[in-house]
Design a protein around this motif. Structure first.
Motif, PDB file in Angstrom:
ATOM      1  N   GLN A  28       0.824  -1.208   0.000  1.00 32.33           N
ATOM      2  CA  GLN A  28       0.000   0.000   0.000  1.00 32.33           C
ATOM      3  C   GLN A  28       0.861   1.263   0.000  1.00 32.33           C
ATOM      4  O   GLN A  28       0.450   2.293  -0.549  1.00 32.33           O
ATOM      5  CB  GLN A  28      -0.942  -0.008   1.213  1.00 32.33           C
ATOM      6  N   THR A  29       2.048   1.191   0.566  1.00 37.66           N
ATOM      7  CA  THR A  29       2.974   2.324   0.498  1.00 37.66           C
ATOM      8  C   THR A  29       3.386   2.593  -0.943  1.00 37.66           C
ATOM      9  O   THR A  29       3.444   3.753  -1.382  1.00 37.66           O
ATOM     10  CB  THR A  29       4.220   2.053   1.359  1.00 37.66           C
ATOM     11  N   LEU A  30       3.668   1.543  -1.700  1.00 36.57           N
ATOM     12  CA  LEU A  30       4.053   1.712  -3.101  1.00 36.57           C
ATOM     13  C   LEU A  30       2.900   2.282  -3.924  1.00 36.57           C
ATOM     14  O   LEU A  30       3.106   3.149  -4.789  1.00 36.57           O
ATOM     15  CB  LEU A  30       4.511   0.372  -3.681  1.00 36.57           C
ATOM     16  N   ILE A  31       1.695   1.820  -3.659  1.00 35.92           N
ATOM     17  CA  ILE A  31       0.532   2.353  -4.384  1.00 35.92           C
ATOM     18  C   ILE A  31       0.353   3.834  -4.077  1.00 35.92           C
ATOM     19  O   ILE A  31       0.137   4.657  -4.975  1.00 35.92           O
ATOM     20  CB  ILE A  31      -0.737   1.549  -4.023  1.00 35.92           C
ATOM     21  N   ALA A  32       0.447   4.184  -2.803  1.00 35.13           N
ATOM     22  CA  ALA A  32       0.278   5.586  -2.410  1.00 35.13           C
ATOM     23  C   ALA A  32       1.395   6.460  -2.965  1.00 35.13           C
ATOM     24  O   ALA A  32       1.170   7.627  -3.302  1.00 35.13           O
ATOM     25  CB  ALA A  32       0.240   5.691  -0.885  1.00 35.13           C
ATOM     26  N   GLU A  33       2.600   5.913  -3.089  1.00 39.86           N
ATOM     27  CA  GLU A  33       3.739   6.693  -3.567  1.00 39.86           C
ATOM     28  C   GLU A  33       3.697   6.909  -5.076  1.00 39.86           C
ATOM     29  O   GLU A  33       3.933   8.013  -5.560  1.00 39.86           O
ATOM     30  CB  GLU A  33       5.041   5.976  -3.174  1.00 39.86           C
ATOM     31  N   PHE A  34       3.385   5.851  -5.838  1.00 36.96           N
ATOM     32  CA  PHE A  34       3.513   5.926  -7.288  1.00 36.96           C
ATOM     33  C   PHE A  34       2.199   6.200  -8.024  1.00 36.96           C
ATOM     34  O   PHE A  34       2.222   6.488  -9.217  1.00 36.96           O
ATOM     35  CB  PHE A  34       4.158   4.629  -7.812  1.00 36.96           C
ATOM     36  N   ASP A  35       1.072   6.099  -7.331  1.00 30.67           N
ATOM     37  CA  ASP A  35      -0.213   6.433  -7.968  1.00 30.67           C
ATOM     38  C   ASP A  35      -1.162   6.983  -6.910  1.00 30.67           C
ATOM     39  O   ASP A  35      -2.181   6.368  -6.581  1.00 30.67           O
ATOM     40  CB  ASP A  35      -0.799   5.191  -8.637  1.00 30.67           C
ATOM     41  N   PRO A  36      -0.875   8.170  -6.355  1.00 29.69           N
ATOM     42  CA  PRO A  36      -1.684   8.688  -5.239  1.00 29.69           C
ATOM     43  C   PRO A  36      -3.131   8.966  -5.631  1.00 29.69           C
ATOM     44  O   PRO A  36      -4.039   8.719  -4.821  1.00 29.69           O
ATOM     45  CB  PRO A  36      -0.954   9.963  -4.830  1.00 29.69           C
ATOM     46  N   GLU A  37      -3.366   9.472  -6.827  1.00 29.02           N
ATOM     47  CA  GLU A  37      -4.744   9.741  -7.239  1.00 29.02           C
ATOM     48  C   GLU A  37      -5.518   8.449  -7.415  1.00 29.02           C
ATOM     49  O   GLU A  37      -6.663   8.314  -6.953  1.00 29.02           O
ATOM     50  CB  GLU A  37      -4.749  10.553  -8.540  1.00 29.02           C
ATOM     51  N   GLY A  38      -4.888   7.488  -8.083  1.00 28.44           N
ATOM     52  CA  GLY A  38      -5.554   6.195  -8.245  1.00 28.44           C
ATOM     53  C   GLY A  38      -5.775   5.490  -6.927  1.00 28.44           C
ATOM     54  O   GLY A  38      -6.744   4.747  -6.756  1.00 28.44           O
ATOM     55  N   ALA A  39      -4.884   5.731  -5.959  1.00 32.63           N
ATOM     56  CA  ALA A  39      -5.027   5.103  -4.648  1.00 32.63           C
ATOM     57  C   ALA A  39      -6.309   5.558  -3.970  1.00 32.63           C
ATOM     58  O   ALA A  39      -6.993   4.759  -3.306  1.00 32.63           O
ATOM     59  CB  ALA A  39      -3.815   5.443  -3.778  1.00 32.63           C
ATOM     60  N   ILE A  40      -6.662   6.852  -4.118  1.00 30.17           N
ATOM     61  CA  ILE A  40      -7.899   7.361  -3.513  1.00 30.17           C
ATOM     62  C   ILE A  40      -9.123   6.949  -4.337  1.00 30.17           C
ATOM     63  O   ILE A  40     -10.134   6.493  -3.788  1.00 30.17           O
ATOM     64  CB  ILE A  40      -7.829   8.892  -3.389  1.00 30.17           C
ATOM     65  N   ASP A  41      -9.015   7.083  -5.659  1.00 31.93           N
ATOM     66  CA  ASP A  41     -10.165   6.795  -6.517  1.00 31.93           C
ATOM     67  C   ASP A  41     -10.587   5.331  -6.447  1.00 31.93           C
ATOM     68  O   ASP A  41     -11.770   5.018  -6.670  1.00 31.93           O
ATOM     69  CB  ASP A  41      -9.837   7.162  -7.966  1.00 31.93           C
ATOM     70  N   SER A  42      -9.641   4.428  -6.130  1.00 32.00           N
ATOM     71  CA  SER A  42      -9.965   2.995  -6.107  1.00 32.00           C
ATOM     72  C   SER A  42     -10.455   2.526  -4.744  1.00 32.00           C
ATOM     73  O   SER A  42     -10.766   1.339  -4.580  1.00 32.00           O
ATOM     74  CB  SER A  42      -8.740   2.180  -6.521  1.00 32.00           C
ATOM     75  N   LEU A  43     -10.536   3.404  -3.764  1.00 32.21           N
ATOM     76  CA  LEU A  43     -11.001   2.988  -2.445  1.00 32.21           C
ATOM     77  C   LEU A  43     -12.390   2.353  -2.472  1.00 32.21           C
ATOM     78  O   LEU A  43     -12.630   1.355  -1.762  1.00 32.21           O
ATOM     79  CB  LEU A  43     -10.985   4.181  -1.479  1.00 32.21           C
ATOM     80  N   PRO A  44     -13.373   2.879  -3.252  1.00 33.68           N
ATOM     81  CA  PRO A  44     -14.697   2.229  -3.289  1.00 33.68           C
ATOM     82  C   PRO A  44     -14.656   0.772  -3.746  1.00 33.68           C
ATOM     83  O   PRO A  44     -15.495  -0.030  -3.328  1.00 33.68           O
ATOM     84  CB  PRO A  44     -15.486   3.102  -4.271  1.00 33.68           C
ATOM     85  N   LYS A  45     -13.662   0.425  -4.578  1.00 29.96           N
ATOM     86  CA  LYS A  45     -13.571  -0.965  -5.038  1.00 29.96           C
ATOM     87  C   LYS A  45     -13.085  -1.884  -3.914  1.00 29.96           C
ATOM     88  O   LYS A  45     -13.407  -3.073  -3.894  1.00 29.96           O
ATOM     89  CB  LYS A  45     -12.624  -1.054  -6.228  1.00 29.96           C
ATOM     90  N   LEU A  46     -12.314  -1.336  -3.004  1.00 29.36           N
ATOM     91  CA  LEU A  46     -11.857  -2.134  -1.859  1.00 29.36           C
ATOM     92  C   LEU A  46     -12.935  -2.232  -0.790  1.00 29.36           C
ATOM     93  O   LEU A  46     -12.949  -3.203  -0.005  1.00 29.36           O
ATOM     94  CB  LEU A  46     -10.595  -1.528  -1.243  1.00 29.36           C
TER      95      LEU A  46
END
Length: 801
Positions: free
Chosen positions: A723-741
């Protein structure tokens, strides 16, 4: 009209002294002029000029201030005597002082006789560890398949201390750098004491004076790995052991963690010289030893003269020469000044300081080649043995580095610059899932890192407290700061934060790294000298050494002679002992206001300053000689094969690494655990720091609450890393994909309450945190009401007021 006194005649020239600094500047300027006239490139001259300027400025500022302080002390003393002490009283003061001084001298000599006796007894016993605690042997390295002289002890807790076997065990590795084991626990307020008071099982790695024949650093590392395995067997339900290394034990700890990455828990390196080329121009004189003293060939010669073993007393002598005023004058004067009460403290330290240990030639040669001259460990080129490289990037455990600006043996650059040599940037640290935390003390000296009671009560206690939660910290580089003290004395509490740092913050600790280039020439020259000695001279030296008794070289070492000569076996010991007994019966110490006693202490300060001045001038000449020898164009060319830095990946290469790509592919996969951890990581990164209370709340949630508890430590660490790598390299996608989780509405509400609970009071949140919380709520279709969540939502309640 100003009154002239004898004091004025003496003190005025003293206050105007520049302490020879113009000579340094003239010498360096002259050298630079010669080089320019010869048409030589000015890089070496620039280093010399920079060294001379800094040395001269430091020497002038420091010694001018110290001489002014002595002058003020003398002026105050003379003024007090002139205005308030009649001549008859002055004579009485002098008579009382002479008696007191003579008595203190006798008591000091008696203590030195005790030191000599302790030294001889300690030597006869094989120099056992000087621990202040009882201990039990757990595993002897001599019994392992690759035997060595190391062994593992378990510390027996003192009365009133209860140990919880379920808590994370501690394994402390003491330095084998000339002295024996025990420095990490020879006081109650120590690293050992900190662990015991917190209820942890504490184990101690010590070593015998004499190495096993043929043992190598690789054998020592294998033994330390076996010790960790044994501790894990004894505490199967506890977290992985903390491995804490002091000085030489610090880089040994890093080697252990790099060569056995899945074995230890968090590793702590205290005052560990890992990057031996690093340092600042105009200071850190010890790093020049390899170039001035001859590199590894010197260690080979000394080992051959001692029949294949290197005497650690040579290393101790180097330490003593680094600060001669302290080691040859001040510690003895302090004993003499406080002869009534300083005996025990003096003898406790001298018992450890005077325990000289041996190494096999292969061990000292490895240390010199791989660390102190070759600097291969920091550069990723070290090998424990053929086919077994040591790469510090392979460490998977959290790493804590403790250094000090007051450490003249291991300055912060040497403790930390290996990070600059190993990683392209902080992104690479995160990609590799590593957590590197450093803490820098402002003024404590090298030994104070291990033996100072105040450091143990403060810095080491804080390190111990965060080791329970550190594995729940997101990967990255952090500085551990003690923000404020709450309370006083034994009730003091410290508010600690982990502040995110970048490699530029470590670079700022140094004055540039161009001064490290000459060390490459030293490294290559050391290899050439060693080859020549091995082929041409070694047989003759060994043959010559064969004619002497086995331990001759050891017995005649000056550090041993100065102790054995002042012992009860000396012919002058009996009258000193008798006189000391008489003094104790009739002791009459003078008051601290005695003018002659005050003069004595001012005199001691002036003697110490004069020795420090000589040392500083020596160090300045030492540094300029080093740069004149190794910073010239020819030697820079000569060192070129050893000067190339480690190849580091580019940003594009980092992002293309499999770990990053795998994490980004899993951006839309997961559930409540992945979503909560992702949001917590992003909140921490937005703030740029993590307070310890927030980290402790996060640790309780991620360790004790479901669904996190059933994950286990390994899976939890994997999710934090991903999750650190996701937040670091794709911060916008990390937030936008929260509903899928978080597909279920109740999961969204629960996740948001957990994420609001861990940061604490809303009133203490900064704007960045509030903005990010609003974005989380918006992405999950919720309104942010700004209410504090005060209770853990995963324990059954809503967490809302």
């Amino acid at each position: 009209m100003t009154e002239t006194t004898p004091f004025t005649i003496v003190s005025e020239p003293l206050s105007q002294m520049t302490f020879g600094t113009p000579f340094l500047s003239q010498l360096s300027n002259g050298y630079a002029t010669v080089l320019r006239n010869l048409g030589v490139s000015g890089s070496g001259a620039q280093l010399m000029l920079a060294a001379a300027r800094k040395q001269s400025e430091t020497i002038s500022a420091v010694h001018r201030a110290r001489s002014h302080q002595s002058r003020e002390g003398l002026a105050t003393l003379f003024g007090d005597v002139a205005t308030g002490t009649p001549w008859p009283d002055l004579a009485q003061h002098f008579a009382a002082y002479l008696q007191d001084s003579a008595q203190r001298l006798v008591l000091s000599l008696d203590t030195l006789l005790d030191r000599g006796d302790i030294f001889l007894e300690h030597e006869a016993a094989g120099c056992p560890p000087v621990l202040a605690y009882r201990s039990e042997l757990v595993l002897d390295g001599a019994s392992l398949p690759s035997p060595c002289n190391y062994f593992l002890l378990q510390i027996v807790p003192p009365d009133g201390v209860t140990i919880d076997p379920m808590k994370r065990p501690y394994m402390i590795i003491d330095p084998r750098a000339g002295h024996g084991g025990g420095i990490g626990g020879f006081k109650e307020d120590s690293q050992v004491g900190v662990g015991l008071r917190a209820g942890h099982p504490v184990y101690f790695v010590a070593f015998r004076r004499d190495p096993v024949e043929g043992q190598t650093i690789a054998d020592v590392t294998r033994a330390e790995a076996a010790f960790v395995q044994e501790i894990r067997k004894r505490h199967p339900d506890a977290p992985k052991p903390v491995v804490m290394g002091n000085c030489q034990g610090g880089w040994a700890t890093l080697i252990l963690a790099a060569s056995h990455p899945d074995l230890p828990g968090p590793v702590v390196a205290n005052g560990a010289p890992v990057d031996a080329w690093a340092g600042s121009v105009g200071s850190n004189p010890m790093r020049y030893n390899g170039g001035i003293l001859g590199g590894v060939a010197t260690a080979m010669v000394l080992s051959d003269l001692n029949r294949g073993q290197f005497d650690g007393a040579h290393l101790v002598m180097n330490f003593e020469m680094l600060n001669p005023s302290r080691n040859f004058f001040r510690k003895y004067f302090d004993l003499y000044r406080d002869a009534d009460h300083g005996r025990q403290r003096f003898l406790e330290f001298e018992r450890w300081w005077g325990g000289f240990f041996l190494m096999n030639e292969a061990e000292i040669a490895w240390i010199v080649n791989q660390i102190f001259v070759g600097n291969r460990l920091a550069r990723g080129e070290a090998r424990l043995e053929p086919g077994k490289p040591v790469d510090l990037k392979q460490i998977r455990s959290p790493v804590i580095v403790f250094a000090s600006h007051g450490d003249n043996i291991t300055p912060p650059q040497q403790a930390l610059s290996w990070i600059l040599d190993s990683y392209a940037d902080v992104d690479e640290i995160r990609i590799r899932g590593q957590r590197i935390i450093y803490m820098i003390h402002e003024k404590v000296g090298h030994l104070g890192i291990f033996v100072s009671s105040s450091v143990a009560k403060k810095e080491h206690s804080q390190v111990a407290s965060v080791l329970q939660t550190i594995e729940n910290l997101a990967p990255g580089l952090y500085e551990m700061t003690i923000d404020r003290v709450i309370g006083t004395g034994t009730d003091a509490r410290f508010e600690v934060s982990f502040v995110e740092r970048h490699l530029t913050d470590l670079e700022a600790l140094d004055d540039g790294r161009s001064d490290e280039t000459p060390f490459a020439a030293v490294s290559r020259l050391s290899e050439v000298q060693a080859e020549f000695y091995d082929m041409a001279l070694r047989p003759w030296v060994k043959a010559m050494a064969g004619f002497q008794p086995t331990d001759t070289m050891r017995r005649i070492h000056p550090l041993r002679i100065q102790r054995s000569a002042l012992s009860s076996g000396a012919p002058w010991a009996a009258p000193v002992r008798s006189a000391a007994n008489d003094v104790r019966q009739s002791r009459r110490p003078v008051e601290g206001t005695n003018p002659f006693l005050r003069a004595e202490r001012i005199w001691a300060d002036m003697v110490e300053q004069s020795m420090d001045l000589a040392r500083d001038m020596r160090d300045a000449a030492y540094e300029m000689a080093f740069f004149s020898l190794y910073a010239n164009p020819f030697m820079q060319w000569f060192g070129t094969p050893h000067a190339a830095p480690r190849a580091l990946p580019t940003s594009e290469e980092l992002k293309a690494l499999p770990d990053v790509q795998r994490a980004l592919l899993n951006r839309d996969r997961g559930g409540l655990a992945e979503a909560v951890i992702r949001m917590l990581v992003m909140l921490a990164e937005s703030r740029g720091s993590v307070r310890r209370d927030r980290l402790e709340r996060a640790s309780r949630v991620l360790t004790d609450d479901e669904p996190f508890r059933s994950l286990g430590a390994e899976m939890r660490a994997h999710i934090i890393h991903e999750q650190t790598l996701i937040a670091e390299f794709d911060p916008e996608g990390a937030i936008d994909s929260l509903p899928k989780l978080l597909a279920a509405e109740e999961d969204r509400d629960l996740a948001l309450r957990v994420v609001r609970f861990i940061p604490g009071e809303v009133a203490e949140m900064d704007d960045r945190t509030m903005t990010l919380l609003r974005r989380f709520h918006m992405a999950l279709g919720r309104d942010f009401d700004g209410v504090t969540v005060s209770q853990d939502p995963l324990t059954g309640g809503t967490g809302l007021p």
